[in-house]
Design an enzyme around this catalytic site. Structure first.
Site, PDB file in Angstrom:
ATOM      1  N   CYS A   2       0.845  -1.189   0.000  1.00 23.63           N
ATOM      2  CA  CYS A   2       0.000   0.000   0.000  1.00 23.63           C
ATOM      3  C   CYS A   2       0.884   1.244   0.000  1.00 23.63           C
ATOM      4  O   CYS A   2       1.902   1.298   0.661  1.00 23.63           O
ATOM      5  CB  CYS A   2      -0.950   0.096   1.189  1.00 23.63           C
ATOM      6  SG  CYS A   2      -2.172  -1.199   1.230  1.00 23.63           S
ATOM      7  N   GLU A 485      16.115 -18.884  -7.226  1.00 25.27           N
ATOM      8  CA  GLU A 485      15.817 -17.511  -7.642  1.00 25.27           C
ATOM      9  C   GLU A 485      15.293 -17.482  -9.083  1.00 25.27           C
ATOM     10  O   GLU A 485      14.360 -16.746  -9.401  1.00 25.27           O
ATOM     11  CB  GLU A 485      17.085 -16.651  -7.478  1.00 25.27           C
ATOM     12  CG  GLU A 485      17.037 -15.266  -8.090  1.00 25.27           C
ATOM     13  CD  GLU A 485      15.938 -14.347  -7.551  1.00 25.27           C
ATOM     14  OE1 GLU A 485      15.290 -14.678  -6.548  1.00 25.27           O
ATOM     15  OE2 GLU A 485      15.711 -13.304  -8.183  1.00 25.27           O
ATOM     16  N   LYS A 489      11.681 -15.986 -10.137  1.00 28.57           N
ATOM     17  CA  LYS A 489      11.551 -14.865 -11.078  1.00 28.57           C
ATOM     18  C   LYS A 489      10.526 -15.166 -12.161  1.00 28.57           C
ATOM     19  O   LYS A 489       9.661 -14.366 -12.458  1.00 28.57           O
ATOM     20  CB  LYS A 489      12.931 -14.591 -11.674  1.00 28.57           C
ATOM     21  CG  LYS A 489      13.208 -13.209 -12.049  1.00 28.57           C
ATOM     22  CD  LYS A 489      13.542 -12.247 -10.916  1.00 28.57           C
ATOM     23  CE  LYS A 489      12.849 -12.434  -9.609  1.00 28.57           C
ATOM     24  NZ  LYS A 489      13.346 -11.820  -8.465  1.00 28.57           N
ATOM     25  N   HIS A 508      15.020 -37.815  -5.704  1.00 30.57           N
ATOM     26  CA  HIS A 508      14.379 -38.251  -4.460  1.00 30.57           C
ATOM     27  C   HIS A 508      12.887 -37.939  -4.457  1.00 30.57           C
ATOM     28  O   HIS A 508      12.275 -37.853  -3.398  1.00 30.57           O
ATOM     29  CB  HIS A 508      15.083 -37.595  -3.262  1.00 30.57           C
ATOM     30  CG  HIS A 508      16.507 -38.029  -3.137  1.00 30.57           C
ATOM     31  ND1 HIS A 508      16.884 -39.195  -2.508  1.00 30.57           N
ATOM     32  CD2 HIS A 508      17.641 -37.488  -3.642  1.00 30.57           C
ATOM     33  CE1 HIS A 508      18.188 -39.334  -2.593  1.00 30.57           C
ATOM     34  NE2 HIS A 508      18.680 -38.311  -3.290  1.00 30.57           N
TER      35      HIS A 508
HETATM   36  O1  M6R Z   1      12.403  -5.616   0.068  1.00 32.47           O
HETATM   37  P1  M6R Z   1      12.825  -7.007   0.423  1.00 32.47           P
HETATM   38  O2  M6R Z   1      14.135  -7.359  -0.215  1.00 32.47           O
HETATM   39  O3  M6R Z   1      12.859  -7.244   1.901  1.00 32.47           O
HETATM   40  O4  M6R Z   1      11.713  -7.918  -0.199  1.00 32.47           O
HETATM   41  C1  M6R Z   1      11.683  -9.291   0.011  1.00 32.47           C
HETATM   42  C2  M6R Z   1      10.745  -9.986  -0.941  1.00 32.47           C
HETATM   43  O5  M6R Z   1       9.437  -9.534  -0.755  1.00 32.47           O
HETATM   44  C3  M6R Z   1      11.143  -9.768  -2.395  1.00 32.47           C
HETATM   45  O6  M6R Z   1      12.444 -10.186  -2.645  1.00 32.47           O
HETATM   46  C4  M6R Z   1      10.180 -10.505  -3.338  1.00 32.47           C
HETATM   47  O7  M6R Z   1      10.351 -11.873  -3.211  1.00 32.47           O
HETATM   48  C5  M6R Z   1      10.394 -10.014  -4.762  1.00 32.47           C
HETATM   49  N1  M6R Z   1       9.136  -9.827  -5.396  1.00 32.47           N
HETATM   50  C6  M6R Z   1      11.237 -10.933  -5.559  1.00 32.47           C
HETATM   51  O8  M6R Z   1      11.346 -10.572  -6.885  1.00 32.47           O
END
Ligand code: M6R
Length: 613
Positions: A2, A485, A489, A508
């Protein structure tokens, strides 16, 4: 999560400032949006719309708005309580529309308050916790907005950043913060409130960061700050050192591709002045004051969630192999409840791009309570995590606007590698090994320039697999976090089901799912586990699995075991290679989502800053 904007100042600036501020904050949530302004005859005009800010803007432009004053509030929503709808969108009002407010956070005891107010004859029109706060403040309002807000907050539990207006005090705007972020921008006789500085920088660089339990009262052109016991506070004014252009697309179609392709440049910024190749050392100005403590630690915990957790997973490997110290990556939403064993010899490194993630903040607080040294790796300057940690290092990569994190991951992992070298040098890491790593870190921009050239190739590859709905990413050792990761993504931006696994874990269980409809993206670059990876890939191929390989330039063997190959430059250090591989996977994810015609910068259901648990 928000976004909030509040404005006090010039009549001809109100709507522009509110709407452009919301656009800057749109990455925080985009289910619905709204504004409320006070008319010259002291009535509110409130306009709300479902969907992105442009829908709200169209609605505002098509509406005949009565002459209004130079004060207003606005909000872009990421739904927590209640579906995205006009009724649930903010601003919300009190029973007789005497007050309006916008809110970011969660009022935990909203049901209890709602029941009490309902018994008093108050009617509710939305499913939100925020409406309860609005109704409560108006219920307590007897002519002094500050008094009503303070009285109401005495019974409110939870997190809030809120900005409140009262029609009977049309020259007054009150903002309070607890748990969710709030910044005040000062521009002469104009005041701009925002969930973060991006809503403010087009107007001013002078800001005040509100801390938990603090309230700003802007009344008749003057501002004052107090705590929730109404005691006055003196606040420092900070200067934001930010280039506004960095928050624009600069000619790219999307922020996501801009942020992927600018990695050669931003990684230079991220490491600038911090690498000392002559002595094999690392210098972090932000850690100097805690270096004595760092030298004493016997354990490292790296805290984060989402992409920041996956960079932490890489950090865990770096610390153990380079600094020879037990290290563990912890997922912050779990860590906070896990009774983790921590003491004053533990170094907790909190990773967060936004610096606002609620679970990571809670984890930091828990670690501090247990006596740990807590430092941060944070991108957003002046953000809550940057301020509550004992010390820390900024990513220095400029704002990351696209919801999917890309350049932040690369910088986080690089800085973690540098943290491991920093600590390693106090624990027996020799000059030669440190210097070799440092010189490869210096080469990262060059490697990234080469990966950037794969944009076309990854586009072709994406179009070949665009109709597949299931993908699996596998890697080992340093490339296991990259598999995680890479899968995250593509899931986020393409809505494709993807899983990241260790290639060793595959047989497994997961291998039962392999058939010609489930391609495997195998991270097969040359490193100490290359032969193991090749064997794992053969096992998948033996079950009719299609292999898309990320391989080292010149490795022809991979062609014979893969359907498709993306060749990436090879680093001489296996610690560096995952960062190169990851950038190729970022390009693949971008092209996949773009090829599917999706809104790559604002994927459905997501928000960039997750400020609630
Ligand atoms: O701002 P932050 O790095 O703490 O955010 C953590 C996650 O919310 C953030 O990495 C989220 O997983 C992203 N959308 C990944 O692309």
């Amino acid at each position: 999560m928000c976004g909030i904007v509040g404005y006090y100042g010039k009549q001809d600036q109100v709507l522009d400032t509110l709407v452009s501020g919301l656009k800057r904050l749109e990455y925080r949530g985009y289910d619905s949006a709204g504004v409320a302004i006070i008319n010259k005859d002291q009535e509110f005009t409130c306009i709300k719309e479902v969907g992105k800010i442009k829908n709200l803007e169209n609605k505002i432009n098509n509406q005949n708005i009565p002459e209004f004053k130079g004060i207003g509030i606005a909000h872009t929503r990421w739904a927590t309580h209640g579906v995205p709808s006009v009724e649930n969108a903010h601003p919300h009002s009190g029973q007789d529309q005497k007050i309006f407010l916008v809110h970011n956070g969660i009022i935990e005891n909203y049901q209890e308050i709602k029941d009490k107010l309902t018994n008093e004859g108050v009617t509710f029109y939305s499913q939100t916790d925020t409406e309860v706060l609005a109704k409560l403040i108006e219920f307590n309002y007897t002519g002094d907005l500050k008094e009503a807000v303070l009285k109401s907050l005495e019974v409110v539990q939870g997190a809030y950043a809120t900005v409140v207006l009262a029609k009977n005090e049309p020259d007054r705007l009150i903002a309070v913060k607890k748990g969710s972020p709030m910044v005040l921008g000062l521009n002469g006789d104009e005041y701009i409130l925002g969930s973060d500085v991006s809503a403010i920088i087009s107007k001013t660089r002078e800001v005040i960061y509100l801390e938990d339990g603090e309230m700003i009262d802007i009344n008749n052109g003057q501002y004052s700050v107090c705590n929730l016991d109404n005691q006055s506070l003196d606040k420092d004014i900070h200067n934001i050192d930010w280039d506004e252009d960095a928050a624009s697309k600069e000619g790219y179609e999307h922020f996501l591709i801009k942020e992927i392709l600018e990695q050669p440049k931003v990684i230079k910024d991220s490491v600038r002045g911090r690498l000392l190749p002559d002595t094999g050392d690392i210098k972090f100005g932000g850690l100097i004051d805690v270096m004595d403590k760092i030298k004493e630690v016997n354990r490292v915990i790296i805290l984060g969630i989402g992409t920041s957790f996956y960079s932490a997973k890489l950090g865990e490997l770096y610390f153990e192999s380079i600094a020879n110290i037990p290290a563990k990556a912890e997922m912050s939403p779990e860590f906070r409840y896990n009774d983790a064993v921590i003491d004053d010899k533990t170094w907790v490194i909190a990773i967060s791009q936004s610096g606002e993630t609620a679970d990571t903040i809670a984890g930091i607080e828990e670690a501090k309570r247990k006596g740990a040294l807590v430092t941060g790796i944070v991108n957003s300057v002046g953000s809550p995590i940057a301020r509550i940690t004992d010390a820390g290092v900024y990513n220095q990569i400029g704002p990351e606007i696209s919801v999917a994190s890309t350049k932040a991951f690369t910088s986080q992992a690089t800085l973690l590698l540098m943290h491991a070298i920093l600590l390693g040098r106090t624990r027996g890491l020799g000059y030669t090994q440190a210097e070799e790593l440092i010189s490869e870190i210096k080469k990262l921009p060059e490697y990234f320039e080469k990966v950037a050239l794969l944009r076309g190739e990854t586009k072709e590859l994406a179009s070949k697999y665009i109709n597949y709905d299931n993908l699996v990413y596998v890697g080992r050792k340093y490339n296991y976090p990259i598999a995680l990761e890479g899968a995250l993504k593509i899931k986020e931006v393409s809505y494709v089901h993807a899983e990241g696994l260790s290639a060793g874990e595959f047989k497994h269980g997961f291998i039962a799912l392999i058939d010609e409809k489930m391609p495997t993206i195998a991270i097969l670059t040359k490193d100490s586990v290359y032969d193991k990876m090749v064997s794992n890939v053969e096992e998948i191929r033996a079950r009719n699995g299609k292999i898309i390989a990320i391989a080292s330039e010149g490795d022809e063997r991979v062609e014979s075991i893969s359907e498709d190959v993306i060749y990436v430059p090879r680093s001489t250090k296996e610690e560096i290679q995952p960062l190169i591989n990851n950038m190729a996977l970022q390009l693949l994810a971008y092209n996949f989502a773009h090829g599917r015609g999706l809104d790559v910068d604002k994927p459905r259901n997501l928000a960039k800053s997750v400020t609630v648990e």
